[in-house]
Design a protein around this motif. Structure first.
Motif, PDB file in Angstrom:
ATOM      1  N   ASP A  56      -5.391  -1.927  -1.169  1.00 48.50           N
ATOM      2  CA  ASP A  56      -4.901  -1.360   0.087  1.00 48.50           C
ATOM      3  C   ASP A  56      -5.067  -2.352   1.238  1.00 48.50           C
ATOM      4  OD1 ASP A  56      -4.167   0.985  -1.186  1.00 48.50           O
ATOM      5  OD2 ASP A  56      -6.032   2.050  -0.640  1.00 48.50           O
ATOM      6  N   LYS A  57      -6.222  -3.014   1.301  1.00 52.22           N
ATOM      7  CA  LYS A  57      -6.452  -4.008   2.354  1.00 52.22           C
ATOM      8  C   LYS A  57      -5.483  -5.174   2.232  1.00 52.22           C
ATOM      9  CE  LYS A  57     -11.348  -3.061   3.115  1.00 52.22           C
ATOM     10  NZ  LYS A  57     -12.728  -3.596   2.994  1.00 52.22           N
ATOM     11  N   LEU A  58      -5.247  -5.623   1.008  1.00 49.56           N
ATOM     12  CA  LEU A  58      -4.309  -6.720   0.799  1.00 49.56           C
ATOM     13  C   LEU A  58      -2.886  -6.304   1.165  1.00 49.56           C
ATOM     14  CD1 LEU A  58      -5.675  -8.227  -2.538  1.00 49.56           C
ATOM     15  CD2 LEU A  58      -5.816  -9.217  -0.249  1.00 49.56           C
ATOM     16  N   ASP A  59      -2.514  -5.064   0.869  1.00 50.00           N
ATOM     17  CA  ASP A  59      -1.190  -4.567   1.266  1.00 50.00           C
ATOM     18  C   ASP A  59      -1.049  -4.565   2.784  1.00 50.00           C
ATOM     19  OD1 ASP A  59      -0.330  -4.222  -1.323  1.00 50.00           O
ATOM     20  OD2 ASP A  59      -0.800  -2.071  -1.391  1.00 50.00           O
ATOM     21  N   GLN A  60      -2.108  -4.161   3.481  1.00 46.41           N
ATOM     22  CA  GLN A  60      -2.083  -4.174   4.946  1.00 46.41           C
ATOM     23  C   GLN A  60      -1.942  -5.598   5.474  1.00 46.41           C
ATOM     24  OE1 GLN A  60      -5.685  -2.199   6.125  1.00 46.41           O
ATOM     25  NE2 GLN A  60      -4.935  -0.154   5.585  1.00 46.41           N
ATOM     26  N   MET A  61      -2.641  -6.545   4.855  1.00 44.43           N
ATOM     27  CA  MET A  61      -2.543  -7.941   5.282  1.00 44.43           C
ATOM     28  C   MET A  61      -1.138  -8.483   5.058  1.00 44.43           C
ATOM     29  SD  MET A  61      -6.192  -9.560   4.049  1.00 44.43           S
ATOM     30  CE  MET A  61      -5.670 -11.215   4.429  1.00 44.43           C
ATOM     31  N   VAL A  62      -0.544  -8.133   3.913  1.00 49.71           N
ATOM     32  CA  VAL A  62       0.822  -8.577   3.620  1.00 49.71           C
ATOM     33  C   VAL A  62       1.786  -7.989   4.648  1.00 49.71           C
ATOM     34  CG1 VAL A  62       2.712  -8.373   1.949  1.00 49.71           C
ATOM     35  CG2 VAL A  62       0.435  -9.009   1.175  1.00 49.71           C
ATOM     36  N   ALA A  63       1.601  -6.722   4.989  1.00 52.61           N
ATOM     37  CA  ALA A  63       2.472  -6.089   5.982  1.00 52.61           C
ATOM     38  C   ALA A  63       2.331  -6.785   7.341  1.00 52.61           C
ATOM     39  CB  ALA A  63       2.142  -4.605   6.101  1.00 52.61           C
ATOM     40  N   LEU A  64       1.109  -7.132   7.738  1.00 49.23           N
ATOM     41  CA  LEU A  64       0.903  -7.843   8.999  1.00 49.23           C
ATOM     42  C   LEU A  64       1.541  -9.231   8.966  1.00 49.23           C
ATOM     43  CD1 LEU A  64      -2.810  -6.960   9.838  1.00 49.23           C
ATOM     44  CD2 LEU A  64      -0.781  -6.215  11.064  1.00 49.23           C
ATOM     45  N   LEU A  65       1.384  -9.934   7.853  1.00 54.46           N
ATOM     46  CA  LEU A  65       1.998 -11.261   7.728  1.00 54.46           C
ATOM     47  C   LEU A  65       3.519 -11.180   7.766  1.00 54.46           C
ATOM     48  CD1 LEU A  65      -0.326 -12.871   5.029  1.00 54.46           C
ATOM     49  CD2 LEU A  65      -0.202 -13.439   7.466  1.00 54.46           C
ATOM     50  N   GLU A  66       4.093 -10.162   7.139  1.00 55.99           N
ATOM     51  CA  GLU A  66       5.555  -9.971   7.190  1.00 55.99           C
ATOM     52  C   GLU A  66       6.008  -9.684   8.609  1.00 55.99           C
ATOM     53  OE1 GLU A  66       6.433  -6.863   4.393  1.00 55.99           O
ATOM     54  OE2 GLU A  66       6.498  -8.249   2.697  1.00 55.99           O
ATOM     55  N   ALA A  67       5.213  -8.876   9.321  1.00 55.28           N
ATOM     56  CA  ALA A  67       5.580  -8.566  10.720  1.00 55.28           C
ATOM     57  C   ALA A  67       5.525  -9.835  11.562  1.00 55.28           C
ATOM     58  CB  ALA A  67       4.647  -7.499  11.263  1.00 55.28           C
ATOM     59  N   ARG A  68       4.509 -10.661  11.367  1.00 57.72           N
ATOM     60  CA  ARG A  68       4.423 -11.925  12.122  1.00 57.72           C
ATOM     61  C   ARG A  68       5.582 -12.837  11.775  1.00 57.72           C
ATOM     62  NH1 ARG A  68      -1.949 -13.523  11.451  1.00 57.72           N
ATOM     63  NH2 ARG A  68      -2.793 -11.840  12.750  1.00 57.72           N
ATOM     64  N   LEU A  69       5.898 -12.931  10.486  1.00 59.06           N
ATOM     65  CA  LEU A  69       7.000 -13.780  10.058  1.00 59.06           C
ATOM     66  C   LEU A  69       8.316 -13.294  10.655  1.00 59.06           C
ATOM     67  CD1 LEU A  69       7.808 -16.146   8.262  1.00 59.06           C
ATOM     68  CD2 LEU A  69       8.117 -14.527   6.399  1.00 59.06           C
ATOM     69  N   ASN A  70       8.534 -11.983  10.665  1.00 63.04           N
ATOM     70  CA  ASN A  70       9.751 -11.435  11.269  1.00 63.04           C
ATOM     71  C   ASN A  70       9.802 -11.721  12.767  1.00 63.04           C
ATOM     72  OD1 ASN A  70      10.688 -10.469   8.840  1.00 63.04           O
ATOM     73  ND2 ASN A  70       9.801  -8.414   9.118  1.00 63.04           N
ATOM     74  N   ARG A  71       8.653 -11.686  13.426  1.00 61.97           N
ATOM     75  CA  ARG A  71       8.616 -11.946  14.871  1.00 61.97           C
ATOM     76  C   ARG A  71       8.917 -13.415  15.146  1.00 61.97           C
ATOM     77  NH1 ARG A  71       3.185 -10.770  17.771  1.00 61.97           N
ATOM     78  NH2 ARG A  71       2.886 -12.991  17.495  1.00 61.97           N
ATOM     79  N   PHE A  72       8.418 -14.325  14.293  1.00 60.20           N
ATOM     80  CA  PHE A  72       8.703 -15.738  14.487  1.00 60.20           C
ATOM     81  C   PHE A  72      10.172 -16.036  14.219  1.00 60.20           C
ATOM     82  CE2 PHE A  72       4.046 -16.689  13.520  1.00 60.20           C
ATOM     83  CZ  PHE A  72       3.757 -16.988  14.850  1.00 60.20           C
TER      84      PHE A  72
END
Length: 122
Positions: A104-120
């Motif tokens: 679950d923690k890793l899924d949350q980290m992946v979601a945050l990284l995807e959000a950052r990547l989308n923002r960049f």
């Protein structure tokens, strides 16, 4: 004639062996019985007080000792089961929960990284 004598000797020796083995087994049982008697006598001779300060009766002592032995047995069983799980490499329920939490923690980290990547990218 010689074959018959050899067979009789083998039968006799195996019978003696089993009798000796049985006497060893009976000796072990007798030793355990004596130890059990000593433990029972020790428990009976001890004076134990209940929560009111009164001396406990024999049956109450037996019940108390039975509960103590049951708790010890349960602890030993838990230890043996844990060792068995580790030996056969089966995941314990606590390990499964810990792994699910980590996923679950890793899924949350992946979601945050995807959000950052989308923002960049935007």
């Amino acid at each position: 004639m010689k074959t018959k004598t050899i067979l009789e000797l083998l039968t006799l020796s195996s019978s003696i062996y089993f009798l000796a083995k049985d006497t060893n087994f009976l000796d072990k049982i007798n030793k355990l019985t004596e130890k059990g008697k000593e433990n029972i006598n020790r428990v009976v001779s001890e004076s134990q007080l209940d929560e009111n300060g009164n001396e406990m009766e024999f049956v109450d002592k037996i019940i108390l000792k039975t509960h103590e032995l049951q708790e010890e047995l349960n602890e030993k069983i838990e230890e043996l089961v844990a060792k068995f799980y580790k030996k056969i490499n089966v995941a314990h329920l606590d390990e499964i929960k810990a792994l699910n939490e980590r996923i679950d923690k890793l899924d949350q980290m992946v979601a945050l990284l995807e959000a950052r990547l989308n923002r960049f990218e935007a």
